[in-house]
Design a protein around this motif. Structure first.
Motif, PDB file in Angstrom:
ATOM      1  N   TYR A  49      11.657   5.834  -2.137  1.00  0.00           N
ATOM      2  CA  TYR A  49      11.581   4.414  -2.472  1.00  0.00           C
ATOM      3  C   TYR A  49      12.613   3.619  -1.683  1.00  0.00           C
ATOM      4  O   TYR A  49      13.641   4.143  -1.254  1.00  0.00           O
ATOM      5  CB  TYR A  49      11.837   4.190  -3.966  1.00  0.00           C
ATOM      6  N   ARG A  50      12.323   2.354  -1.523  1.00  0.00           N
ATOM      7  CA  ARG A  50      13.307   1.412  -1.026  1.00  0.00           C
ATOM      8  C   ARG A  50      13.969   0.772  -2.239  1.00  0.00           C
ATOM      9  O   ARG A  50      13.283   0.319  -3.162  1.00  0.00           O
ATOM     10  CB  ARG A  50      12.619   0.354  -0.176  1.00  0.00           C
ATOM     11  N   SER A  51      15.288   0.746  -2.261  1.00  0.00           N
ATOM     12  CA  SER A  51      16.035   0.183  -3.378  1.00  0.00           C
ATOM     13  C   SER A  51      16.542  -1.203  -3.002  1.00  0.00           C
ATOM     14  O   SER A  51      17.111  -1.394  -1.920  1.00  0.00           O
ATOM     15  CB  SER A  51      17.210   1.091  -3.741  1.00  0.00           C
ATOM     16  N   LEU A  52      16.334  -2.168  -3.893  1.00  0.00           N
ATOM     17  CA  LEU A  52      16.803  -3.535  -3.687  1.00  0.00           C
ATOM     18  C   LEU A  52      17.633  -3.945  -4.900  1.00  0.00           C
ATOM     19  O   LEU A  52      17.161  -3.868  -6.037  1.00  0.00           O
ATOM     20  CB  LEU A  52      15.622  -4.488  -3.499  1.00  0.00           C
ATOM     21  N   VAL A  53      18.875  -4.347  -4.657  1.00  0.00           N
ATOM     22  CA  VAL A  53      19.774  -4.793  -5.712  1.00  0.00           C
ATOM     23  C   VAL A  53      20.216  -6.209  -5.389  1.00  0.00           C
ATOM     24  O   VAL A  53      20.741  -6.462  -4.296  1.00  0.00           O
ATOM     25  CB  VAL A  53      21.003  -3.876  -5.848  1.00  0.00           C
ATOM     26  N   ALA A  54      19.997  -7.129  -6.314  1.00  0.00           N
ATOM     27  CA  ALA A  54      20.337  -8.535  -6.096  1.00  0.00           C
ATOM     28  C   ALA A  54      21.387  -8.997  -7.099  1.00  0.00           C
ATOM     29  O   ALA A  54      21.425  -8.529  -8.241  1.00  0.00           O
ATOM     30  CB  ALA A  54      19.077  -9.401  -6.236  1.00  0.00           C
ATOM     31  N   VAL A  81      13.897 -13.585  -3.511  1.00  0.00           N
ATOM     32  CA  VAL A  81      14.549 -12.445  -2.874  1.00  0.00           C
ATOM     33  C   VAL A  81      13.512 -11.433  -2.396  1.00  0.00           C
ATOM     34  O   VAL A  81      13.589 -10.923  -1.264  1.00  0.00           O
ATOM     35  CB  VAL A  81      15.551 -11.786  -3.845  1.00  0.00           C
ATOM     36  N   LEU A  82      12.529 -11.136  -3.251  1.00  0.00           N
ATOM     37  CA  LEU A  82      11.486 -10.183  -2.846  1.00  0.00           C
ATOM     38  C   LEU A  82      10.753 -10.679  -1.600  1.00  0.00           C
ATOM     39  O   LEU A  82      10.497  -9.903  -0.667  1.00  0.00           O
ATOM     40  CB  LEU A  82      10.498  -9.971  -3.992  1.00  0.00           C
ATOM     41  N   ALA A  90       6.964  -5.234  -6.539  1.00  0.00           N
ATOM     42  CA  ALA A  90       7.975  -4.191  -6.697  1.00  0.00           C
ATOM     43  C   ALA A  90       7.913  -3.585  -8.085  1.00  0.00           C
ATOM     44  O   ALA A  90       7.396  -4.181  -9.032  1.00  0.00           O
ATOM     45  CB  ALA A  90       9.370  -4.778  -6.458  1.00  0.00           C
ATOM     46  N   HIS A  91       8.456  -2.389  -8.199  1.00  0.00           N
ATOM     47  CA  HIS A  91       8.771  -1.807  -9.488  1.00  0.00           C
ATOM     48  C   HIS A  91      10.109  -2.432  -9.900  1.00  0.00           C
ATOM     49  O   HIS A  91      11.109  -2.289  -9.190  1.00  0.00           O
ATOM     50  CB  HIS A  91       8.906  -0.289  -9.376  1.00  0.00           C
ATOM     51  N   ALA A 110       2.387 -12.177  -9.569  1.00  0.00           N
ATOM     52  CA  ALA A 110       1.776 -10.884  -9.220  1.00  0.00           C
ATOM     53  C   ALA A 110       2.766 -10.012  -8.469  1.00  0.00           C
ATOM     54  O   ALA A 110       2.378  -9.094  -7.745  1.00  0.00           O
ATOM     55  CB  ALA A 110       0.525 -11.112  -8.385  1.00  0.00           C
ATOM     56  N   ARG A 111       4.052 -10.261  -8.649  1.00  0.00           N
ATOM     57  CA  ARG A 111       5.090  -9.589  -7.882  1.00  0.00           C
ATOM     58  C   ARG A 111       5.563  -8.280  -8.510  1.00  0.00           C
ATOM     59  O   ARG A 111       6.379  -7.578  -7.934  1.00  0.00           O
ATOM     60  CB  ARG A 111       6.296 -10.518  -7.743  1.00  0.00           C
TER      61      ARG A 111
END
Length: 260
Positions: A49-54, A81-82, A90-91, A110-111
């Protein structure tokens, strides 16, 4: 590191792990906390997975405009951000306030592919969040507020971890004005009658010793979501994803689709 803007407010985020933007896990934090709170989870999912932290507006390296903030605005920050990160959906993993942001985004956009909701609720009008507030320039109040969010067992057995978290909070957490602005979004949020509209798969994780966000709130949230599943974890407080991070990581990875 990437920064994007929503209506003139700069929002900071980081990505790591896989380069498949269609399989991104996005982490959304709790009231006042900076991105440090996800250090245990984002490393666990980065790979397939790609991890995104905001950082929420008001916390960390994001701007802190005057409040109060609305849940609609915070959800719009997430989708901004997405979009900037090239992620169509995203999950989404959210804790406390972040769980409410995830619910709002799932209901109105629908994100969201799936939801992992940690220590959160479908409504926040009568929650008393003040025990979780700690002034970033006052280590004593930071420690007291961490004690309120953790189980007694963790506090007694992990003093070094508590000290480290105080340091992280001092450098990343929201000041009082921004904390109040974020808390206002919690208090005004209520989707308890609209949960049936949120049809994405959802795992609700709650520490059974949560003294601030009662575990019954998590149970009702899972019951109201059409595809909701509840997991209560014994001997864990509000910051369940921190104090029993290995267990939460196992559950998170077991819930997410297997990409290998």
């Amino acid at each position: 590191m990437p920064t994007t803007a929503n209506d003139g407010v700069d929002l900071y985020y980081e990505t790591t792990g896989g380069d498949r933007t269609d399989e991104t896990v996005a982490f959304v934090g709790d009231v006042g906390y900076g991105a440090w709170q996800w250090g245990w989870q984002h490393a666990a999912v980065a790979g397939p997975y790609r991890s995104l932290v905001a950082d929420l507006r008001g916390s960390g390296r994001s701007d802190a405009p005057p409040g109060p903030y609305s849940m609609a605005t915070l959800a719009d920050d997430l989708t901004t951000v997405l979009s900037d990160a090239g992620v169509r959906s995203a999950h989404v993993v959210g804790a406390g306030l972040g769980g409410m942001v995830a619910l709002a985004a799932a209901r109105n956009t629908a994100r969201v592919k799936s939801l992992v909701l940690v220590g959160t609720a479908a409504r926040g009008d009568d929650l008393t969040l003040d025990p979780l507030w700690g002034a970033p320039d006052d280590p004593a109040t930071l420690e007291d507020s961490l004690v309120a969010g953790l189980s007694g067992t963790f506090v007694d057995e992990r003093p070094a971890a508590l000290e480290q978290m105080v340091e992280w909070r001092a450098s990343e957490d929201a000041d009082r004005a921004a904390w109040d602005a974020q808390a206002a979004a919690v208090h005004d949020f209520d989707v308890s009658e609209e949960l049936y509209e949120i049809t994405e798969p959802a795992l609700v994780i709650h520490g059974r010793d949560d003294a601030v966000w009662p575990v019954e709130r998590g149970e009702r949230l899972a019951e109201g979501l059409p595809r909701g599943e509840f997991l209560g974890i014994d001997d864990a407080g509000h910051l369940v994803h921190i104090e029993v991070s290995k267990r939460v990581n196992d559950e998170l990875l077991g819930f997410l689709p297997d990409l290998e």
